[in-house]
Write an enzyme that holds these catalytic residues in place. Structure first.
Site, mmCIF file in Angstrom:
data_model
loop_
_atom_site.group_PDB
_atom_site.id
_atom_site.type_symbol
_atom_site.label_atom_id
_atom_site.label_comp_id
_atom_site.label_asym_id
_atom_site.label_seq_id
_atom_site.Cartn_x
_atom_site.Cartn_y
_atom_site.Cartn_z
ATOM 1 N N ASN A 238 0.820 -1.194 -0.112
ATOM 2 C CA ASN A 238 -0.053 0.015 0.176
ATOM 3 C C ASN A 238 0.698 1.141 0.202
ATOM 4 O O ASN A 238 0.326 2.257 0.194
ATOM 5 C CB ASN A 238 -1.004 0.037 1.096
ATOM 6 C CG ASN A 238 -1.810 -0.913 1.078
ATOM 7 O OD1 ASN A 238 -2.340 -1.277 0.167
ATOM 8 N ND2 ASN A 238 -2.310 -1.644 2.390
ATOM 9 N N HIS A 258 -5.344 5.620 -11.731
ATOM 10 C CA HIS A 258 -4.870 4.965 -10.322
ATOM 11 C C HIS A 258 -3.189 5.534 -10.264
ATOM 12 O O HIS A 258 -2.876 5.632 -9.548
ATOM 13 C CB HIS A 258 -5.148 3.543 -10.123
ATOM 14 C CG HIS A 258 -4.833 2.791 -9.093
ATOM 15 N ND1 HIS A 258 -5.213 3.268 -7.888
ATOM 16 C CD2 HIS A 258 -3.912 1.907 -8.895
ATOM 17 C CE1 HIS A 258 -4.836 2.534 -7.049
ATOM 18 N NE2 HIS A 258 -3.819 1.783 -7.356
#
Ligand code: NAD
Ligand code: ZN
Length: 360
Positions: A238, A258
């Site tokens: 992440n 993204h």
């Protein structure tokens, strides 16, 4: 042909990487002798999935391209299509597309008749190195992304780098951002090779890109094999995503890809890591050099209000007990998760990537 094993609690499966593989997949799938439903979007149906379905004698279901199709409505329609095609519990769902198709296919396979086998054929760079691996699948609710889903291990992931030649430029670069992330969090040699070969990578020289895809699959396969449920190590994947996801949310998922959001998020996380005394400043300059060489943005001046991004961050489902947890770099190729940072420092880092003139 390269086979990379994933061995996770929800199942073990190979990631098979080979140029030209997609041309034979229909025949390979047909040999199973089961009923099949190929799920695609209108673009991947035309480019690849319809041919695979025809070769395999499979039924076909296509959604409109885009994030809005990762919905309950699509899930219901796909399950209806599976039923109409006579799929039973031994049948196979085959997802042919980017992360949107892959995630939807995963939820269909996890839930139709309480679960049927799944094969993933990722067609975007992002899906080939990231979303098709690791078993996470989800659809969106009107109020948030990925809120309903399951862990669903596929039987296999088939990666054909040649499918990438038709990918729009921005989508290709979006995948490059995840590749840059893998190098920053876990592989300095990959970092060097990306930086030294950036021009050829941008030209999609598959001689060079194929081994890079394999290396990224290996990195993700390793992490999810050790920690599928994100109790620990998986969290480092992440990196850059706390600010990145918030930027996407604050800009309505339509302004930035993204990968662009993650590139900006990595820049913000780098700055915050330096402020926290974890990341050496030199590491963030090398990160910036790589992101720029790959044509990725370091900032999104004026893309959203700082407060909107901070609010979206605090809604991030990965925040536990109120405090945000950050992934910081300790070196090029090494990251650690679970860092906390003061609210002022976080605001400053977000401001730094949103302020006008931030990309100068
Ligand atoms: N499950 C996970 O672990 C995971 C991880 C990361 C991202 N995701 C999800 O992935 C999704 C994003 O996936 P994406 O970036 O692949 O986007 P996408 O699936 O929307 O695909 C992007 C666009 O490229 C088109 N396309 C796909 N393959 C093509 C090809 N070979 N040639 C030409 N066009 C092609 C698609 O039709 C679409 O228009 C998001 O919903 C995200 O939440 C999931
Ligand atoms: Zn990502």
């Amino acid at each position: 042909m390269t086979e990379i094993p994933v061995t996770a609690r929800s199942g073990s499966y190979p990631i098979v990487v080979q140029r030209g593989l997609a041309r034979n997949l229909g025949a390979l799938l047909k040999e199973r002798g089961h009923r099949l439903l190929v799920i695609a979007d209108d673009n991947t149906a035309e480019l690849t999935a319809a041919a695979i379905a025809e070769q395999a004698g499979a039924a076909m279901f296509a959604i409109s391209p885009g994030e809005a199709s990762k919905s309950f409505a699509s899930l219901e329609r796909a399950c209806e299509a599976a039923l109409a095609a006579g799929l039973d519990r031994d049948s196979l769902i085959v997802g042919v597309g980017g992360g949107v198709v892959g995630d939807l296919s995963g939820v269909v396979a996890a839930t139709y008749m309480r679960g049927v086998p799944l094969v993933q054929i990722p067609t975007t760079l992002l899906a080939q190195v990231d979303s098709a691996i690791g078993g996470k699948a989800a659809v969106n609710l009107p109020h948030g992304k990925n809120l309903v889903g399951a862990f669903k291990a596929p039987e296999a992931v088939y990666v054909d780098p040649e499918l990438l030649v038709t990918l729009p430029e921005r989508e290709y670069k979006s995948g490059l951002a995840e590749i840059a992330k893998y190098s920053m969090i876990s592989d300095e040699r990959l970092f060097d090779s990306l930086l030294n070969n950036a021009a050829r990578i941008l030209q999609r020289d598959l001689e060079l890109v194929t081994p890079i895809i394999e290396r990224c699959c290996e990195i993700k396969a390793g992490v999810v094999s050790r920690d599928e449920r994100e109790d620990g190590e998986r969290a480092i994947l992440n990196y850059g995503h706390t600010v990145g996801h918030a930027l996407e949310a604050a800009t309505g998922y339509s302004v930035m890809t993204h990968g662009e959001a993650i590139s900006v998020g990595m820049t913000a996380a780098g700055r915050l890591g330096v402020a926290a005394g974890v990341t050496p400043a030199e590491v963030t300059s090398r990160q910036a050099e790589l992101l720029q060489a790959l044509g990725l943005p370091l900032a999104a001046p004026g893309a959203a209000a700082v407060d909107a991004v901070l609010a979206a961050m605090s809604h991030d489902k990965k925040s536990r007990g109120g405090a945000l947890r950050w992934v910081f770099l300790e070196a090029v190729g090494r990251a650690t998760a679970g860092h906390t940072a003061g609210g002022d420092a976080a605001r400053e880092a977000v401001e730094s990537v949103l302020s006008r003139g931030a990309d100068e």
